[in-house]
Design a protein around this motif. Structure first.
Motif, short mmCIF file in Angstrom:
data_model
loop_
_atom_site.label_atom_id
_atom_site.label_comp_id
_atom_site.label_asym_id
_atom_site.label_seq_id
_atom_site.Cartn_x
_atom_site.Cartn_y
_atom_site.Cartn_z
N GLU A 120 0.76 -1.08 0.40
CA GLU A 120 0.00 0.03 -0.12
C GLU A 120 0.87 1.35 -0.22
O GLU A 120 2.02 1.06 0.42
N THR A 121 0.15 2.63 -0.87
CA THR A 121 1.19 3.26 -0.55
C THR A 121 1.20 4.45 1.11
O THR A 121 -0.49 3.97 1.43
N GLU A 122 2.13 4.78 0.89
CA GLU A 122 1.93 5.24 2.25
C GLU A 122 1.43 7.00 2.24
O GLU A 122 1.68 7.57 3.66
N ARG A 123 1.68 7.19 0.86
CA ARG A 123 1.22 9.41 0.70
C ARG A 123 0.23 9.28 -0.60
O ARG A 123 0.40 8.20 -1.24
N ASN A 124 -0.48 10.60 -0.23
CA ASN A 124 -1.09 10.84 -1.42
C ASN A 124 0.51 11.44 -2.33
O ASN A 124 0.81 11.91 -2.01
N LEU A 125 -0.07 11.02 -3.74
CA LEU A 125 0.40 11.32 -4.38
C LEU A 125 -0.19 11.49 -6.59
O LEU A 125 -1.06 11.08 -6.45
N TYR A 126 0.09 13.18 -6.44
CA TYR A 126 -0.06 13.19 -7.75
C TYR A 126 0.78 12.50 -8.81
O TYR A 126 1.89 13.27 -8.73
N VAL A 127 0.37 11.81 -9.73
CA VAL A 127 1.07 11.29 -10.96
C VAL A 127 1.45 12.49 -12.32
O VAL A 127 -0.21 12.54 -12.60
N THR A 128 2.53 13.40 -12.37
CA THR A 128 2.43 14.55 -12.96
C THR A 128 3.00 13.53 -14.68
O THR A 128 3.49 12.79 -14.30
N ASP A 129 2.23 14.20 -15.70
CA ASP A 129 2.92 13.55 -17.02
C ASP A 129 4.40 14.59 -17.41
O ASP A 129 4.68 14.53 -18.38
N ALA A 130 4.40 15.40 -16.57
CA ALA A 130 5.98 15.89 -16.71
C ALA A 130 7.05 15.38 -16.63
O ALA A 130 6.73 14.41 -15.82
N GLN A 131 8.24 15.98 -17.85
CA GLN A 131 9.35 14.97 -17.45
C GLN A 131 10.23 15.81 -17.49
O GLN A 131 10.36 16.90 -17.46
N ILE A 132 11.40 15.08 -16.87
CA ILE A 132 12.65 15.46 -16.76
C ILE A 132 13.33 15.77 -17.91
O ILE A 132 13.60 15.05 -18.59
N ARG A 133 13.45 16.91 -18.64
CA ARG A 133 13.82 17.39 -19.57
C ARG A 133 15.61 17.97 -19.60
O ARG A 133 16.81 17.41 -20.09
N GLU A 546 -1.29 20.32 -10.53
CA GLU A 546 -2.02 19.78 -8.85
C GLU A 546 -0.89 18.88 -8.25
O GLU A 546 0.20 18.83 -8.94
N GLY A 547 -2.06 18.91 -7.14
CA GLY A 547 -0.56 18.23 -6.00
C GLY A 547 -1.01 17.26 -5.10
O GLY A 547 -1.95 16.55 -5.11
N PRO A 548 0.17 16.53 -4.38
CA PRO A 548 1.14 16.46 -4.21
C PRO A 548 2.22 15.89 -5.36
O PRO A 548 1.56 14.85 -6.16
N VAL A 549 3.34 16.58 -5.77
CA VAL A 549 4.06 16.15 -6.31
C VAL A 549 5.27 15.49 -5.88
O VAL A 549 5.70 16.05 -5.25
N SER A 550 6.15 14.24 -6.03
CA SER A 550 7.31 13.87 -5.57
C SER A 550 8.54 13.53 -7.06
O SER A 550 8.13 13.24 -7.47
N ARG A 580 7.47 25.99 -0.60
CA ARG A 580 7.53 24.87 0.15
C ARG A 580 7.69 23.23 0.15
O ARG A 580 7.29 22.97 -1.23
N PHE A 581 8.73 22.32 0.82
CA PHE A 581 8.42 21.26 0.31
C PHE A 581 7.98 20.51 1.60
O PHE A 581 9.07 20.63 2.66
N THR A 582 8.93 19.27 1.38
CA THR A 582 8.26 18.31 2.82
C THR A 582 10.24 16.94 1.74
O THR A 582 9.89 16.35 1.56
N ASP A 583 10.83 17.19 2.96
CA ASP A 583 11.74 16.37 2.76
C ASP A 583 11.82 15.07 3.79
O ASP A 583 11.76 14.45 4.64
N LEU A 584 11.66 14.23 2.47
CA LEU A 584 11.76 12.49 3.13
C LEU A 584 13.21 12.08 3.42
O LEU A 584 13.46 10.79 3.57
N MET A 597 3.89 21.05 -2.94
CA MET A 597 2.49 21.15 -4.01
C MET A 597 3.24 22.00 -5.03
O MET A 597 3.62 22.80 -4.56
N PRO A 598 2.72 22.87 -6.35
CA PRO A 598 3.72 22.65 -7.40
C PRO A 598 2.52 24.37 -7.37
O PRO A 598 1.34 24.08 -7.04
N PRO A 599 3.14 25.32 -7.47
CA PRO A 599 2.72 26.97 -6.80
C PRO A 599 2.35 26.80 -7.97
O PRO A 599 2.41 26.82 -9.83
N ALA A 600 0.71 27.87 -7.91
CA ALA A 600 0.16 28.08 -9.28
C ALA A 600 1.30 28.78 -10.35
O ALA A 600 0.37 29.55 -11.42
N ASP A 601 2.07 29.71 -9.90
CA ASP A 601 2.58 31.19 -11.05
C ASP A 601 3.72 30.68 -11.42
O ASP A 601 5.03 31.36 -11.23
#
Length: 1020
Positions: A120-133, A546-550, A580-584, A597-601
């Motif tokens: 089971e996943t331990e946290r909420n996660l938003y799976v984004t379509d963004a890719q690291i380029r 949307e988030g949270p993103v990891s 702001r971020f959560t460092d695990l 959480m991705p900032p709106a700006d």
């Protein structure tokens, strides 16, 4: 249930003696058939031991259970395995999808009844379509910019296109990419390679000052003068060779063959021996000279001005011809042997004649020769009938005299030929026919253009006869000049001019600074990168909404103990802003995720030629002066990762009782129970005032159900689990017997018990695990239970670690013996070590170091707990899973007052021992087998973890050569060990070390592990 004392046979004990013999006394052979004195003693010991073992094994099992119950101890629960999983988004065009906490994933298993293991996943996660380029790092102190992933578009030093001619085919072929290179460029990879966080040393930035000039840089073996005004620091670095002048040739940039600072202290004379390669900008061609820093720059250098000049020594012309054929440049007849009006001679020297504004000087020596020309009267009459009057009667013995009466010098201006004005009159220089030295000097015109003359293409000087009396008379004697030793030179006579164009490159940014030449203010010509922080930049191809993103950081080593404190920023329309971020990752001391959480700006920004959405990770300024020995090595960097645990959470169930019974025990209906969320119905025996108070003060701890009249019909309170009721913090407590799967309540005296019999007595949501069956290899967690829209694939990049089964009776007996010995308090080092080993089966060894930390610092209040995990070879995941929990439990049981800051949980400093063995074999056919056997023996012996055949190594000890030689003695029947060498490699707070093991200063934190072993075979 297993017995603490298992019956063993004589053969079992003798086999154990044989295994121990190989480690402790390899030179002695345990022979059962023909025993020596030692073998006889071993056999007697085996028979006596088996009798005692049989007696102990007959002890009733209930005695063991009563021993555990006497201490009011329960079996410790199974521990779930944990891992990291990465989700791959599979729906193009959509922004992402949500994966809520508790989403179930599966892996196939042959060891579980269901055939699969659930995570089971331990946290909420938003799976984004963004890719690291793109990923790159900057180091402000060292002035470096290090590409890690993606393309960093570094600017070309030269602006414009390379000018080449037909004879430059070999050069142009080198510049054109091959088909293979083009194919490679078409295959992008989206896997970020490993890198060191804030520790990358590579650099693509340059510090270059580029000078463009159309004419002054063309000379070969001719001086070029560059004058730098107000540039003391620049001149000083050139003298130190930190800065170097280069010119652009057919083979790229080359250093000048000679660089000399003139007496004025600001003018450099440069001489080269190779041809300059031209570049085209617009419709003009330029030669290029650069001033390049050989070191990485962290400052900037300014000058007040720059000017150029050049000089050319006397050189023979490149070409001499009459327009039809080429003549000898050393000695030639400019107008041929037969003079005629408009006879002409072309003298070509493109580099020299291209020096607009310079003084061109032609020097030569002239000789004169006579040419007797005779022609018949009939021929003369026929040829000159149209243009000539009737000739006078001239005796044939009185020929006419013809010479060059007047000449003109001309140049081609792109439209036609224009006369050159020389310093002295030159038109009649051949009229006197006097032999001697001649010199012509003129200022090179600005509009001198290239022309074609026979085989020559370039700037030419045309010398032409405009007057020659009697040249057409016959007979005649033509006195014609011969030019010998023609030399051409040019000079600017101390005149300096501004460059045609100047540019600078600082790091990866290029700027045209030509306008600065005319501002009459100092300007920067050389600088470093335009980054002022130690940072890692991560570029994403699209905006996250949307988030949270990891972002997942997988560390490749376990030596970072101090951590790296960071802050994060994101790109906006106006620069970068704090995020702001959560460092695990706990300051990058462990593999883990950073969630935000991705900032709106958040906005696109162009960095290093890539217009992307950027996240910037900056190193805390307070840590910049610290040692970099422990900077973490990032093995994997990716998005959409979350921690999963081998946990199955049941639906909430209702439990009923018929009677109010003290010491109630009820089965929960699950195995390997981790914990339970138990809500006990207290309606009927909790006063209304108390219920109202709980609803107001602790709404998260109570749940009320109401009937249609609005009255409370059921009132549930969340109870706590305890190990024993005697130490319960309050009356609302229960216990779980994990061996039987029962929940147990008190007798009503020490703690409360359920009392509702006409409705639900209590509700429970149970979390269970598969224990050791959850320890899986990487890539095995691939399934999803339930709906998972748009998720393409899921996988675990690392093994799942830390799964343990329910505590066994054997382990519980040992733990209870420790409890009796320490009386629930940790006092001595042995108490601490025993507590660690009893806490988790994942710990192989523990050592307590008092007053010293792993970084070498000393403080009497410090206690360092060094833990060697059984699966240390797979990374530090297991260590980090239990270290925090173990620290909390230790702090509860410490006899003395110890703060959390003084209790340090660390892994050992692993010393990689590489052994080189020289082995003599009697038969070369055994060489391969001996090599493999030696390496196997070394690998088993240097494994620090205990095994059935090996006792491992105590923390704080390293092997000696004598021990290795003794261990290799088991192979003496196959080979003779001639000698060995041992090299140790390790990283501590003082840096990276590699040395002979005899020179290593062993610390209490060190433990050996296998390095790279080598076996050199020789034959007798």
């Amino acid at each position: 249930m297993t017995n603490a004392f298992r019956p063993q046979s004589v053969e079992d004990i003798e086999n154990k003696i044989e295994k121990l013999r190989k480690s402790y006394t390899p030179e002695w052979k345990f022979d059962r058939e023909n025993p020596d004195a030692g073998s006889v003693i071993a056999q007697v010991f085996a028979r006596q031991t088996v009798e005692n073992n049989m007696l102990m094994s007959q002890m009733p099992e209930r005695y063991h259970m009563e021993f555990v119950n006497m201490l009011d101890a329960t079996l410790r629960p199974a521990q779930p395995a944990a891992s990291m999983v990465i989700f791959n988004y599979g729906q193009a065009g959509l922004m992402g999808t949500q994966v809520p906490k508790g989403t179930r994933l599966t892996a196939d298993s042959d060891t579980t009844e269901s055939g699969f293991v659930v995570f089971e996943t331990e946290r909420n996660l938003y799976v984004t379509d963004a890719q690291i380029r793109s990923v790159f790092a900057t180091d402000a102190e060292n002035g470096t910019i290090s590409p890690i992933f993606g393309d960093i578009k570094t600017p070309d030093i030269i602006t414009g296109d390379i000018s080449y001619t037909l004879d430059d085919e070999d050069f142009t072929e080198e510049l054109l990419p091959s088909e293979e290179e083009e194919a490679e460029e078409l295959e992008p990879s989206y896997i970020v390679p490993p890198f060191t966080l804030f520790g990358e040393k590579s650099n693509v930035g340059v510090s270059v000052f580029t000078i463009y000039e159309q004419r002054l840089f063309d000379g070969i073996d001719e001086p070029i003068y560059i004058r730098l005004e107000g540039a003391e620091e620049v001149i000083d670095r050139i003298k130190k060779k930190d800065l170097v002048f280069k010119y652009y040739s057919r083979k790229g940039f080359r250093t000048f063959d000679k660089v000399k600072l003139l007496e004025d202290g600001k003018t450099f004379m440069l001489i080269k021996k190779d041809k300059q390669q031209k570049v085209t900008i617009g419709e003009k061609e330029y030669a290029v000279v650069i001033l390049e820093s050989r070191k990485i720059m962290t400052d900037s250098l300014e000058i007040e001005g720059i000017s150029l000049s050049a000089g050319g020594e006397s050189k023979i012309p490149e070409y001499v011809g009459d327009g039809m054929q080429e003549l000898d440049t050393g000695k030639f007849n400019p107008f041929s042997e037969e003079l005629a009006v408009f006879n002409e001679c072309y003298i070509g020297h493109d580099p020299c004649f291209a020096k607009a504004g310079s003084r061109i000087t032609l020097k030569f020596k002239t000789n004169y020769h006579e040419n007797n020309l005779r022609i018949s009267a009939e021929e003369e009459e026929a040829e000159l009938a149209i243009i000539k009057r009737k000739p006078r009667k001239t005796p044939y013995d009185n020929p006419a005299q013809a010479k060059v009466d007047e000449v003109t010098l001309e140049y081609f201006n792109g439209i036609g030929w224009k006369k050159i004005k020389c310093d002295t009159e030159y038109t009649g220089m051949f009229e006197s026919c006097e032999e001697g030295d001649y010199s012509l000097s003129f200022i090179c015109p600005e509009d001198w253009s290239r022309s074609e003359s026979g085989p020559y293409s370039g700037r030419c000087l045309r010398m032409r006869i405009v007057k020659s009396a009697n040249c057409y008379m016959r007979p005649a004697i033509h006195t014609y000049p011969t030019i010998v030793g023609l030399k051409i030179s040019y000079s600017y006579e101390g005149k300096f001019t501004n460059p045609a164009r100047i540019e600078r490159i600082g790091g990866t940014k290029k700027e045209d600074i030509t306008a600065k030449l005319y501002d009459n203010e100092p300007f920067t010509i050389l600088s470093g990168i335009d980054y002022y922080e130690d940072a890692v930049y991560i570029g994403l191809d699209r905006k996250m909404t949307e988030g949270p993103v990891s972002i997942y950081f997988q560390l490749s080593d376990i030596n970072n103990q101090s951590g790296v404190k960071v802050r994060m920023e994101y790109s906006t329309a106006n620069g970068f802003s704090e995020m702001r971020f959560t460092d695990l990752t706990e300051n990058f001391t462990r593999s883990g995720t950073v969630m935000f959480m991705p900032p709106a700006d958040m906005a696109e920004k162009t960095l290093e030629g890539n217009k992307l959405y950027w996240i910037r990770i900056l190193r805390a300024k307070s840590q910049k002066d610290d040692k970099d020995a422990f900077l973490p090595r990032i093995a994997r960097l990716c998005l959409n990762a979350v921690v999963v645990t081998n946990v199955q959470t049941s639906e909430e169930r209702d439990y009923y009782i018929d009677d109010i019974v003290p010491n109630l025990r009820m089965p929960l209906g699950a195995d390997n129970i981790l914990d339970a969320e138990v809500w006990v119905n207290e309606i009927g025996y909790t006063r209304k005032e108390e219920m109202d108070r709980l609803l107001e003060e602790n709404p998260e701890m109570v749940r009320a159900e109401y009937d249609f009249l609005g009255r409370i019909s059921a009132f549930y309170v969340l109870w706590k689990e305890v190990d024993n009721f005697a130490d319960a913090p309050d009356r609302r407590c229960y216990r779980i017997d994990r061996m039987t799967g029962n929940i147990m309540f008190s007798d009503g005296a020490k703690c409360d018990m359920p009392r509702v019999t006409d409705d639900v007595a209590f509700k429970a949501k149970i979390r269970s695990t598969d224990g050791e069956d959850g320890n899986l290899s990487e890539g095995e967690i691939v399934g999803i239970i339930g709906s998972a829209p748009y998720i393409d694939t899921v996988f675990n990049p690392i093994r799942s670690h830390g799964g343990t089964n329910l505590e066994t009776i054997d382990h519980a007996l040992l733990r209870c013996a420790g409890i009796m010995n320490s009386r629930y308090k940790l006092v001595s080092e042995r108490d601490y070590e025993r507590f660690c080993l009893e806490f988790s089966d994942s710990i192989d060894r523990a050592r307590i170091v008092v007053g010293e930390r792993i970084d070498g610092s000393f403080n009497p209040s410090d206690i360092s707990v060094v833990l060697l995990m059984k699966d240390f070879a797979d990374g530090a995941f297991s260590f980090h899973r239990i270290s925090a929990r173990l620290q909390r439990e230790m702090l509860k049981n410490c006899e003395v007052t110890i703060s959390q800051d003084n209790l340090h949980m660390v892994e050992p400093i692993f010393v990689d021992i590489s052994v080189c063995v020289w082995a003599l074999v009697m038969d070369m056919d055994d060489s391969f087998e001996v090599q493999n056997e030696v390496k196997t023996v070394l690998s088993e012996y240097l494994n620090p973890v205990k095994s059935a055949d090996n006792d491992g190594w105590e923390i704080g000890s390293l092997p000696k050569e004598s021990q290795i030689l003794m261990r290799l003695g088991v192979l003496r029947s196959r080979t003779v060990i001639q000698r060995i060498t041992m090299i140790g490699h390790y990283i501590d707070s003082f840096g990276e070390h590699e040395m002979d093991t005899r020179e290593i200063e062993v610390t209490p934190f060190m433990v050996p592990r296998n390095g790279q072993h080598k076996v050199i075979i020789t034959n007798k």
